[in-house]
Scaffold this motif. Structure first.
Motif, PDB file in Angstrom:
ATOM      1  N   LEU A  37       0.830  -1.208   0.000  1.00 28.59           N
ATOM      2  CA  LEU A  37       0.000   0.000   0.000  1.00 28.59           C
ATOM      3  C   LEU A  37       0.864   1.257   0.000  1.00 28.59           C
ATOM      4  N   ILE A  38       1.853   1.286   0.921  1.00 23.36           N
ATOM      5  CA  ILE A  38       2.716   2.470   1.028  1.00 23.36           C
ATOM      6  C   ILE A  38       3.463   2.693  -0.279  1.00 23.36           C
ATOM      7  N   ARG A  68       2.510   1.882  -3.296  1.00 22.85           N
ATOM      8  CA  ARG A  68       1.622   2.448  -4.323  1.00 22.85           C
ATOM      9  C   ARG A  68       1.342   3.926  -4.053  1.00 22.85           C
ATOM     10  N   VAL A  69       1.142   4.247  -2.764  1.00 22.69           N
ATOM     11  CA  VAL A  69       0.884   5.650  -2.417  1.00 22.69           C
ATOM     12  C   VAL A  69       2.082   6.508  -2.815  1.00 22.69           C
ATOM     13  N   LEU A 121       2.113   7.090  -6.452  1.00 21.58           N
ATOM     14  CA  LEU A 121       1.016   7.974  -6.848  1.00 21.58           C
ATOM     15  C   LEU A 121       1.313   9.428  -6.493  1.00 21.58           C
ATOM     16  N   VAL A 122       1.806   9.629  -5.283  1.00 26.24           N
ATOM     17  CA  VAL A 122       1.964  10.988  -4.756  1.00 26.24           C
ATOM     18  C   VAL A 122       3.258  11.633  -5.229  1.00 26.24           C
ATOM     19  N   ASN A 180       7.407  12.716  -4.899  1.00 25.30           N
ATOM     20  CA  ASN A 180       8.060  13.543  -3.886  1.00 25.30           C
ATOM     21  C   ASN A 180       8.359  14.900  -4.487  1.00 25.30           C
ATOM     22  N   PRO A 181       8.056  15.965  -3.769  1.00 28.79           N
ATOM     23  CA  PRO A 181       8.336  17.293  -4.325  1.00 28.79           C
ATOM     24  C   PRO A 181       9.847  17.479  -4.497  1.00 28.79           C
ATOM     25  N   GLY A 193      11.214  12.240   0.977  1.00 35.87           N
ATOM     26  CA  GLY A 193       9.770  12.283   1.214  1.00 35.87           C
ATOM     27  C   GLY A 193       9.285  10.976   1.802  1.00 35.87           C
ATOM     28  N   ILE A 194       8.181  10.442   1.263  1.00 33.17           N
ATOM     29  CA  ILE A 194       7.615   9.190   1.763  1.00 33.17           C
ATOM     30  C   ILE A 194       8.654   8.073   1.699  1.00 33.17           C
TER      31      ILE A 194
END
Lengths: 307, 307
Positions: free
Chosen positions: A19-20, A22-23, A26-27, A29-30, A36-37
């Motif tokens: 899940l993490i 995929r997130v 999707l999101v 990193n700026p 980031g994540i």
């Protein structure tokens, strides 16, 4: 088509790390974020010498505590979990905002106990509680978001482990959830500060999912593998090897360090802290366990996951 | 003894603001914080010219959205609520960490929609999603913690309203929850930036609890009162005066400004934005409503509260 099928999948089929992952994809990193994540905390620009760290931990009844856990212990754990994340980056915790979801029938005594537990441990580690949110919710849920700071040269991420690095933990492992250790652990801020200022580790993480799972996170990001020496892994009282390998919520630091430095670390005359050497990073991927008899066997990669 | 009795009180008896007040007294504010619990965001030291802002918002199913609300709308609202808090301090949003509690049976399609909604509005306002937490939970709960920054001379708090200040809102009020506005609102970042750079307000807040309740927060912290002119309050389509006064989740900015500046603001030839003057700050405490006929009556202070 593959995408459509994937869409129907339940979170339970993906697992927490699926899940993490995929997130994260999707999101994204700026561009301005150093990290980031995907680490214990996000690493963000602050000033010429320091980075800002930002982390969040959500604790829910039935997962991180039960309806029998005292308010003070719940509050303590909520703050300590985030402090532990900041420590794992080599940083110092600074400020926290606390969101809490409560049943309207909750007593003020319970709420007070939660905040008292938070205040006590926050104060101990120089962290100020500066805001948050209170909302109505069917079950107790607490989120702590914390900012910290780290000297640029002290930052330690998950992705720096190199073949030949020695692997260490800061304390005993296993049966944290079965006992009360997951409520009483001391975040390893002092140990982390000692390490980053004198023996800079190459990679570090706090053990929340379990030794093998969290080592797995370091190794995946560092594109390396490891051998763990079973006989060297420090066990908590009552814990067996498998508990130490797979139980979650130990909140000890797990780190890797170049061999040359690791000699120094192990041979300090009067070290302030205990660091237990438990294995070595290898070029060969995967985690292998070395038995006391010296045989190597492949470790099953598993640990606590929410889904 | 009084303390013992108070201990047995339920959160529902304290009310949301009674609860926050007690938490604030219990937790205190660290000396280094410019502003802690009690404003739209905490204000923390950053550099010689800027402050760091830190805020958190928790959204739960059944309160902030229903099980019918689309994932995209939920994600959008979660991020937009925090952006609105940063805007209300005069700041710009920068980074967010997202914690999400989910049932294992939730579909990836739903989770993806939530993050897609977040990503879209975050990107629009220059905010990066840089981390968070995913946990198992019986009902969907989302917490967004956001950091922003504000020029020291641009910071606007709740406590600066002075008698004689004119009171403004940035848009129509009422029936936000009855319609879909609470899911589709645009955080008033641009308006806030325009205001702080040219017409510095004395106090500002975003309207989440309702006009009267949120004006009450400004007045309580500023130790002042106000007269609201009923005929001047802009109403959303289908909203009656009482909806505009007491409904929550409008997410318009409410601010007060010295009279001299307010003339300039109202008389701009071609203003980029609409600012609606709705009343005046008074030395006399409490909120009074002026009817179209010019009679004054006391407003009941109420609004949306969680408990």
């Amino acid at each position: 088509m593959a995408r459509r099928i994937a869409h129907k999948e339940k979170v339970s089929a993906l697992g927490e790390f699926g899940l993490i992952d995929r997130v994260r994809k999707l999101v994204g990193n700026p561009a301005s974020a150093i990290c980031g994540i995907g680490d214990d905390a996000a690493v963000l620009p602050l000033d010429p010498k320091k980075y800002l760290l930002l982390t969040a931990d959500m604790l829910t009844e039935g997962v991180h505590f039960t309806n029998k856990t005292s308010g003070e212990a719940i509050g303590r754990k909520a703050i300590a979990s985030s402090i532990s994340d900041i420590a794992a980056m080599g940083g110092l915790p600074r400020y926290a905002v606390v969101s809490i979801g409560l049943k309207p029938s909750t007593s003020w005594a319970k709420v007070e106990a939660i905040y008292r537990g938070m205040r006590k441990i926050a104060k101990k580690f120089g962290t100020g509680i500066v805001g948050g949110d209170t909302v109505r919710h069917a079950k107790l849920v607490i989120n702590v978001a914390m900012i910290g700071e780290v000297g640029k040269k002290h930052l330690v991420r998950r992705n720096g482990a190199r073949p030949g690095d020695q692997i260490f933990v800061t304390g005993g492992l296993g049966r944290s959830l079965a006992g009360e250790r997951h409520l009483r652990f001391i975040p390893r801020v002092d140990q982390a500060q000692y390490l980053v200022s004198r023996f800079k580790p190459n990679a570090m993480i706090d053990i929340s999912d379990g030794l093998v799972a969290d080592l797995g996170h370091i190794l995946a990001q560092s594109r390396t593998g490891a051998v763990l020496e079973e006989a060297s892994i420090p066990l908590n009282k009552g814990a067996r090897l498998k508990d130490a390998l797979y139980d979650g919520e130990d909140f000890e630091l797990l780190f890797t360090m170049a061999k040359s430095k690791s000699w120094r670390l192990q041979n300090q005359r009067k070290g302030k802290f205990m660091f237990h050497r438990i294995g070595e990073v290898t070029k060969r991927r995967g985690i292998q366990l070395m038995t006391p008899a010296g045989r190597l066997k492949k470790a099953v990669i598993k640990g606590y996951t929410h889904f």
